[in-house]
Design an enzyme around this catalytic site. Structure first.
Site, PDB file in Angstrom:
ATOM      1  N   LYS A 112       0.980  -1.054   0.012  1.00 26.94           N
ATOM      2  CA  LYS A 112       0.150   0.081  -0.068  1.00 26.94           C
ATOM      3  C   LYS A 112       0.763   1.225   0.029  1.00 26.94           C
ATOM      4  O   LYS A 112       1.396   1.593   1.221  1.00 26.94           O
ATOM      5  CB  LYS A 112      -0.908   0.002   1.059  1.00 26.94           C
ATOM      6  CG  LYS A 112      -2.311   0.681   0.886  1.00 26.94           C
ATOM      7  CD  LYS A 112      -1.967   2.197   0.829  1.00 26.94           C
ATOM      8  CE  LYS A 112      -1.537   3.156   2.134  1.00 26.94           C
ATOM      9  NZ  LYS A 112      -1.597   4.516   1.961  1.00 26.94           N
TER      10      LYS A 112
ATOM     11  N   GLY B  94       5.889   5.309   9.221  1.00 27.55           N
ATOM     12  CA  GLY B  94       5.361   6.526   8.980  1.00 27.55           C
ATOM     13  C   GLY B  94       5.433   7.328  10.331  1.00 27.55           C
ATOM     14  O   GLY B  94       6.116   6.906  11.040  1.00 27.55           O
ATOM     15  N   SER B  95       4.488   8.133  10.716  1.00 25.56           N
ATOM     16  CA  SER B  95       4.439   8.901  12.026  1.00 25.56           C
ATOM     17  C   SER B  95       3.923   8.082  13.105  1.00 25.56           C
ATOM     18  O   SER B  95       3.203   7.085  13.123  1.00 25.56           O
ATOM     19  CB  SER B  95       3.383   9.835  11.673  1.00 25.56           C
ATOM     20  OG  SER B  95       1.853   9.390  11.653  1.00 25.56           O
ATOM     21  N   THR B  96       4.353   8.565  14.223  1.00 25.26           N
ATOM     22  CA  THR B  96       3.805   7.865  15.445  1.00 25.26           C
ATOM     23  C   THR B  96       2.562   7.760  15.521  1.00 25.26           C
ATOM     24  O   THR B  96       1.870   6.899  16.082  1.00 25.26           O
ATOM     25  CB  THR B  96       4.865   8.373  16.685  1.00 25.26           C
ATOM     26  OG1 THR B  96       6.114   8.193  16.585  1.00 25.26           O
ATOM     27  CG2 THR B  96       4.400   7.834  17.942  1.00 25.26           C
TER      28      THR B  96
ATOM     29  N   ALA C 155       0.052   8.023  13.461  1.00 26.78           N
ATOM     30  CA  ALA C 155      -0.756   6.591  12.695  1.00 26.78           C
ATOM     31  C   ALA C 155       0.049   5.403  13.037  1.00 26.78           C
ATOM     32  O   ALA C 155      -0.866   4.570  13.112  1.00 26.78           O
ATOM     33  CB  ALA C 155      -0.159   6.732  11.121  1.00 26.78           C
ATOM     34  N   GLY C 156       1.084   5.149  13.714  1.00 26.05           N
ATOM     35  CA  GLY C 156       1.888   4.018  14.322  1.00 26.05           C
ATOM     36  C   GLY C 156       0.709   3.632  15.369  1.00 26.05           C
ATOM     37  O   GLY C 156       0.159   2.342  15.441  1.00 26.05           O
TER      38      GLY C 156
ATOM     39  N   GLU D 122       7.833   1.271  12.168  1.00 26.74           N
ATOM     40  CA  GLU D 122       8.975   2.247  12.145  1.00 26.74           C
ATOM     41  C   GLU D 122       8.470   3.569  12.099  1.00 26.74           C
ATOM     42  O   GLU D 122       7.964   3.917  10.908  1.00 26.74           O
ATOM     43  CB  GLU D 122      10.150   1.857  10.974  1.00 26.74           C
ATOM     44  CG  GLU D 122      11.449   2.555  10.935  1.00 26.74           C
ATOM     45  CD  GLU D 122      11.306   4.168  10.667  1.00 26.74           C
ATOM     46  OE1 GLU D 122      11.362   4.799  11.405  1.00 26.74           O
ATOM     47  OE2 GLU D 122      11.416   4.158   9.329  1.00 26.74           O
TER      48      GLU D 122
ATOM     49  N   CYS E 274      13.045  10.361   8.809  1.00 23.21           N
ATOM     50  CA  CYS E 274      12.727  10.078  10.104  1.00 23.21           C
ATOM     51  C   CYS E 274      13.773  10.140  11.196  1.00 23.21           C
ATOM     52  O   CYS E 274      13.593  10.212  12.359  1.00 23.21           O
ATOM     53  CB  CYS E 274      11.956   8.733  10.246  1.00 23.21           C
ATOM     54  SG  CYS E 274      12.707   7.479   9.724  1.00 23.21           S
TER      55      CYS E 274
ATOM     56  N   GLU F  26       8.528  15.617  16.077  1.00 22.67           N
ATOM     57  CA  GLU F  26       8.950  15.574  14.866  1.00 22.67           C
ATOM     58  C   GLU F  26       8.507  16.516  13.715  1.00 22.67           C
ATOM     59  O   GLU F  26       7.330  16.819  13.602  1.00 22.67           O
ATOM     60  CB  GLU F  26       8.576  14.220  14.623  1.00 22.67           C
ATOM     61  CG  GLU F  26       9.441  13.961  13.046  1.00 22.67           C
ATOM     62  CD  GLU F  26       9.355  12.459  12.567  1.00 22.67           C
ATOM     63  OE1 GLU F  26      10.161  11.719  12.304  1.00 22.67           O
ATOM     64  OE2 GLU F  26       8.028  11.959  12.720  1.00 22.67           O
TER      65      GLU F  26
END
Length: 492
Positions: free
Chosen positions: A186, A238-240, A242-243, A260, A295, A394
């Site tokens: 994706k 991706g971003s924290t 979204a994680g 990650e 990142c 970030e």
């Protein structure tokens, strides 16, 4: 470059790659792919709806449950990985051009970096077919013959970000393929073209149907894919923020995860190291590589208090000399940000940093002479409070913060005082001392006198910078399940 050269040529942009074939989208919905230097549309790719996403997962599920791929030996799968590696190397220029157009990386950096990562990733994992311990003979406590077996985790959903799409696809997909998994890729809607190029290559080398599937979609469909009961493993970069959402969604069904995520990585410049030399490593390399959209960038520069002003001035001098412009122009030393949204995010953080009392020493605005493109000046802040948003959040753009420390112990405390733990660096002429400081830093990678992340060994973070590792043997183990087999009788 000419207008023609700035376009991205895809063979099936209106299709999804599912079950070994290019399937036309059921609607005309599509994502516009922009050249971030000109804001012009350079390609359009189909937007997958929920039904298309489900078809991709179904194809991967059938290929795993009933297809030949998981039942091949690692050596047999490695033959395909070598074929993919050769084709990736032949298509180096296509991947590099797309990366520069979509994400803004300087083209002269993109070309060798693509070559360094793509083919190398697949070759490294192909070689592991003969060295990784997929089956180990053991002896149980009862004295029976036993085996430790590592088997593929199953269907993998690989969610790829926009800043380094080709390389990150390679380090998600190559170990998954060697492990015997099937994959749904994706890509990001902002940078989908490398995934399409990769699908073309998988089609050309003859991977069995359903082993690789590619669908580009928005967040709502992505969330459905994450929650899909037939997805065994999610690997996300991706971003924290979204994680966290992905982790919560996966927890309900105990899906396997590799995350990650973000970083706010520190560079500790110790008292024995030259400020100018450190600034060259931290400033020019940072601003010039993807405009800080990385990142693991070393964005918190922690220095002895007596050297704070000298570091601010050295970094500011580098920032003022950077030349923003077209990533394909050899005179350019810093390209644009990838999207308007990303530039707006950087602008918000700069405004916040000034409001918090930090000293804006260089940059902080859009270049006045560049009317088109998502450009932002290289920016340096001094007198940054380590607990401020500027130092804790970030930014993902060309903004550096200089933070003063009262002692080496204080510098280590400052470095660790963050929710993140992805990368770090220690600048000192004493390698033994660097190792000692590195062991005290809560980060997945620590470099000596530079940022030295290495996917061939393993990459990932502590704390809210992620779960698990990608690259190297650990990246392969993350896509395998361990099974113990204990026999009642020894094998004949």
């Amino acid at each position: 470059m000419t207008t023609k050269e700035r376009t991205i040529s895809l063979t099936h942009p209106g299709c999804f790659y599912i079950d070994g074939q290019w399937m036309p989208a059921s609607s005309t919905d599509a994502f516009d792919v922009l050249d971030c230097s000109t804001e012009q549309v350079v390609a359009r790719v189909a937007r997958a709806d929920a039904a298309a996403g489900a078809r991709a997962v179904d194809a991967a599920r059938r290929a795993f449950d009933h297809g030949p791929w998981p039942r091949m030996t690692p050596g047999e799968r490695a033959v395909y990985l070598e074929k993919i590696a050769r084709r990736l190397e032949e298509a180096n220029d296509d991947f590099a051009r797309g990366w520069s157009i979509e994400s803004g990386i300087l083209h002269r950096i993109a070309q060798p970096r693509i070559g360094q990562f793509l083919g190398a990733a697949f070759r490294q994992y192909a070689q592991m077919a003969s060295t990784h311990p997929f089956v180990e003979s053991r002896r149980s406590l009862s004295g029976h013959q036993a085996y430790g077996v590592k088997e593929p985790v199953g269907v993998v959903l690989a969610i790829v970000p926009w800043n380094g799409p080709a390389a990150l696809t390679a380090y998600k997909v190559a170990p998954a393929l060697l492990a015997g998994c099937t994959v749904v890729v994706k890509p990001s809607p902002e940078a989908p073209t490398s995934a399409y190029l990769f699908a073309q290559i998988c089609d050309e080398v003859g991977l069995p149907p359903g082993v690789i599937n590619v669908v580009t979609t928005e967040r709502d469909v992505s969330e459905q894919l994450v929650r899909h009961p037939d997805v065994d493993k999610i690997t996300f970069t991706g971003s924290t923020a979204a994680g966290r959402s992905i982790s919560a969604a996966a927890a309900g069904r105990i899906a396997r995860l590799t995350l990650e995520l973000g970083g706010k990585s520190p560079a500790l410049v110790l008292d024995d190291y030259n400020i100018e030399a450190a600034a060259q490593q931290l400033g020019g390399a940072y601003f010039g590589y993807l405009s800080g959209q990385v990142c693991h960038s070393l964005t918190r520069i922690i220095v002895p208090r007596a050297k704070h002003d000298a570091m601010v001035e050295a970094l500011s001098d580098i920032a003022r000399k950077m030349v923003p412009g077209d990533p394909f122009d050899d005179a350019t030393t810093i390209g644009p940000l990838a999207t308007a949204r990303q530039r707006e995010n950087v602008e918000r953080h700069v405004t916040k940093g000034i409001a918090e009392g930090a000293t804006l020493a260089a940059g902080g605005a859009r270049p006045r002479h560049l009317e088109r493109g998502f450009f932002f000046e290289p920016t340096v802040f001094g007198n940054v409070d380590n607990r401020s948003a500027l130092a804790q959040e970030e930014i993902f753009g060309p903004v550096l913060s200089v933070i003063a420390a009262d002692s080496e112990a204080h510098a280590i405390d400052l470095a660790n005082d963050t929710i993140f733990g992805l990368n770090a660096a220690v600048f000192t002429h004493d390698a033994q001392h660097a190792l000692g400081v590195a062991r005290q830093l809560r980060a997945g990678t620590v470099g000596h006198n530079a940022s030295r992340t290495d996917f061939s060994i393993g990459f990932g973070g502590f704390k809210q910078s992620g779960i698990g590792r990608e690259g190297g043997a650990e990246g392969l183990d993350a896509l395998l399940e361990s099974k113990t087999v204990v026999l009642d009788q020894p094998l004949a």
